[in-house]
Scaffold this active site. Structure first.
Site, mmCIF file in Angstrom:
data_model
loop_
_atom_site.group_PDB
_atom_site.id
_atom_site.type_symbol
_atom_site.label_atom_id
_atom_site.label_comp_id
_atom_site.label_asym_id
_atom_site.label_seq_id
_atom_site.Cartn_x
_atom_site.Cartn_y
_atom_site.Cartn_z
ATOM 1 N N LYS A 145 16.888 29.879 79.283
ATOM 2 C CA LYS A 145 15.697 30.481 79.659
ATOM 3 C C LYS A 145 14.478 30.408 78.725
ATOM 4 C CE LYS A 145 13.067 33.537 80.350
ATOM 5 N NZ LYS A 145 11.732 33.551 79.776
ATOM 6 N N GLU A 220 21.149 38.538 69.164
ATOM 7 C CA GLU A 220 20.448 38.396 67.822
ATOM 8 C C GLU A 220 19.156 38.935 67.956
ATOM 9 O OE1 GLU A 220 21.731 37.208 65.331
ATOM 10 O OE2 GLU A 220 23.559 36.052 65.978
ATOM 11 N N CYS A 254 13.033 36.766 62.338
ATOM 12 C CA CYS A 254 13.950 37.871 62.381
ATOM 13 C C CYS A 254 14.215 38.173 61.316
ATOM 14 C CB CYS A 254 15.173 37.888 63.502
ATOM 15 S SG CYS A 254 16.113 35.992 63.514
ATOM 16 N N GLU A 355 9.752 46.735 63.003
ATOM 17 C CA GLU A 355 9.695 45.259 62.895
ATOM 18 C C GLU A 355 8.048 44.770 63.344
ATOM 19 O OE1 GLU A 355 11.688 42.324 65.459
ATOM 20 O OE2 GLU A 355 12.522 41.410 63.703
#
Ligand code: NAI
Ligand code: MG
Length: 462
Positions: A145, A220, A254, A355
């Site tokens: 996906k 992750e 990331c 973040e």
């Protein structure tokens, strides 16, 4: 608009999972040897290498990532499939010397089954490959996906499976939104394992949904990685490392080194060099080879980055570079944002804790190693960290104390197919890349064989 993709719903997801389930349970794939799977994977890798330039252009057009970076990334991507093809016929169990007489005991490392792989928009093909290469080597089948913003490169890549000769249903792609397509995939009882890359918030939701049918999960997730500069560092190399950590890929990674801890004795000089370097970064069209920083991927990301720049200002950090959208004729209508540097940041500020996923650097000065380690580890994340020093003892000492899945010494943002990658704490669980990742796509079966041929006391265990 330059392309469109179908918007899958629960019913489409169900059909995709059934097809992939059948390929695992009934198709030829399930009975193939590792050597045969490896052959197909190598053919896929050859095709990937042949089509790298075209796939890079598609992905770059989709998410605005630099073609300059994508060229290298996709050139290297084939290596992932070669490496894991090499591993496919080496996934083996062991024989266990039985503690009881007359038993032959051995283990088999078997594929976990049907994998649901959910990937984000920042590096679709790379992050998918982190999952797909070990999954195929292990003998799993996979429903993919892609992110709703960036399905194009994965759809193009999927065409290569047929050409490489994979049996139908081994890999299936469904495009659509998180709630309508991603969630039903995670919740589907036909899915044995979910491999997810994305935000921590969605990762938590994925894990909760997977728990309802006890699907295995690897995640992750986000990061707020410390990039640490001691006063004995080579500041020229450090400067490049800092820039690659936060401005490459427009900060949308990331592993971004978004918290720059600098020893107070090196602080002013490094900041000066950084300002100079930031001033030369060439913003522009990601499809042009001389461009160094492209736009952020879509409007919500631009809004998010801008709102964090405002937050930093209000928290009292000092904006020493950037912070605005460029005003030139060429750039003013794109989702561009200048490389942005805040100094006088305190590790408790939101710009140091959350973040941002954009080109926004927070510089935090420190005095002692002890204080530094406390602050560097004072974060909910633990994906990566950088250390810049010429002192070999300090380098290893600090590397061992940092709570992060990857530590770079005198480098930043290096990755390989053969080196485990993953997060501590809220940056995730499980490891991608390296032989370690095969553990996440296999499970161990123990086989006990009685050798004496005699009958045993039924009321005595073992
Ligand atoms: P997201 O984590 O919501 O999306 C990632 C993938 O998960 C997409 O394919 C999405 O369709 C899917 N998804 C969303 N909700 C789902 C659900 N309930 N069940 C199953 N799948 C679901 O990330 P998003 O919304 O694109 O970005 C938001 C923020 O997340 C970014 O601003 C960034 O800070 C962070 N992010 C971090 C990434 C990383 O690599 N650490 C990658 C992408 C985003
Ligand atoms: Mg989301």
């Amino acid at each position: 608009m330059w392309t469109t993709a179908p918007e899958a719903d629960e019913e489409d997801v169900d059909r995709a999972v059934r097809a992939v389930r059948a390929a695992f349970d009934e198709g030829p794939w399930g009975t193939m040897t590792g050597t045969e799977r490896a052959r197909l994977m190598r053919r896929l890798a050859d095709l990937l290498a042949e089509n790298a330039q075209e796939l890079a252009t598609v992905e770059s057009t989709d998410n605005g990532k630099l073609l300059r970076e994508m060229g290298g990334q996709l050139g290297a991507l084939a290596e992932w499939y070669y490496y894991f093809a090499g591993a496919a016929d080496k996934i083996q169990g062991e024989t266990i010397p039985s503690d009881k007489p007359n038993f032959f005991v051995y283990t088999r490392r078997e594929p976990i089954g049907v994998v649901g792989a959910i990937v984000p928009w920042n590096s679709p093909l790379l992050l998918l490959t982190f999952k797909l290469a070990p999954a195929l080597a292990a003998g799993c089948t996979v429903v993919v996906k892609p992110a709703e913003q960036t399905p194009a490169s994965i759809l193009e890549f999927a065409k290569l499976f047929e050409e490489a000769g994979f049996p139908p249903g081994v890999v299936n792609v469904i495009t659509g939104f998180g709630e309508e397509a991603g969630r039903p995939l995670v919740r589907h009882p036909g899915v044995d394992k979910v491999a997810f890359t994305g935000s921590t918030q969605t990762g938590i939701a994925v894990m909760k949904d997977a728990a309802d049918h006890l699907a295995k999960v690897s995640l992750e997730l986000g990061g707020k990685s410390p990039n640490i500069v001691f006063d004995d560092a080579d500041l020229e190399a450090t400067n490049n490392g800092v820039v690659s950590g936060i401005f490459a890929a427009t900060g949308q990674t990331c592993i971004a080194g978004s918290r720059l801890f600098v020893h107070e004795r090196a602080h002013d000089e490094l900041v000066e060099r950084l300002l100079e370097k930031a001033g030369t970064i060439k913003l522009g069209d990601p499809l042009e080879m001389e461009t160094e920083m492209g736009p952020v991927a879509f409007e919500e990301q631009l809004d998010k980055v801008q709102s964090y720049i405002e937050v930093g200002r209000q928290e009292g950090a000092e904006l020493v570079y950037g912070g605005k959208r460029p005003e030139t004729e060429q750039l003013k209508d794109g989702y561009f944002i200048e490389p942005t540097i805040f100094t006088r940041v305190n590790n408790d500020m939101r710009v140091a804790r959350e973040e941002i996923f954009g080109p926004v650097l927070s510089v935090i000065p420190f005095e002692s190693e002890e204080e530094l380690i406390k602050q560097a580890n004072d974060t909910s994340y633990g994906l990566a960290a950088g250390i810049w020093t010429r002192d070999i003892q300090k380098a290893h000492r600090v590397a061992h104390t940092l709570r992060a899945g990857t530590v770079w010494v005198n480098t930043y943002r290096t990755l390989s197919f053969n080196t485990p990658f993953g997060g501590y704490k809220m940056s995730g669980m499980g490891r991608e890349n390296g032989l370690e990742s095969l553990k996440d796509y296999t499970q161990v079966k123990s086989v006990w064989v009685e050798l004496s041929g005699q009958t045993r006391d039924p009321f005595k265990l073992g």
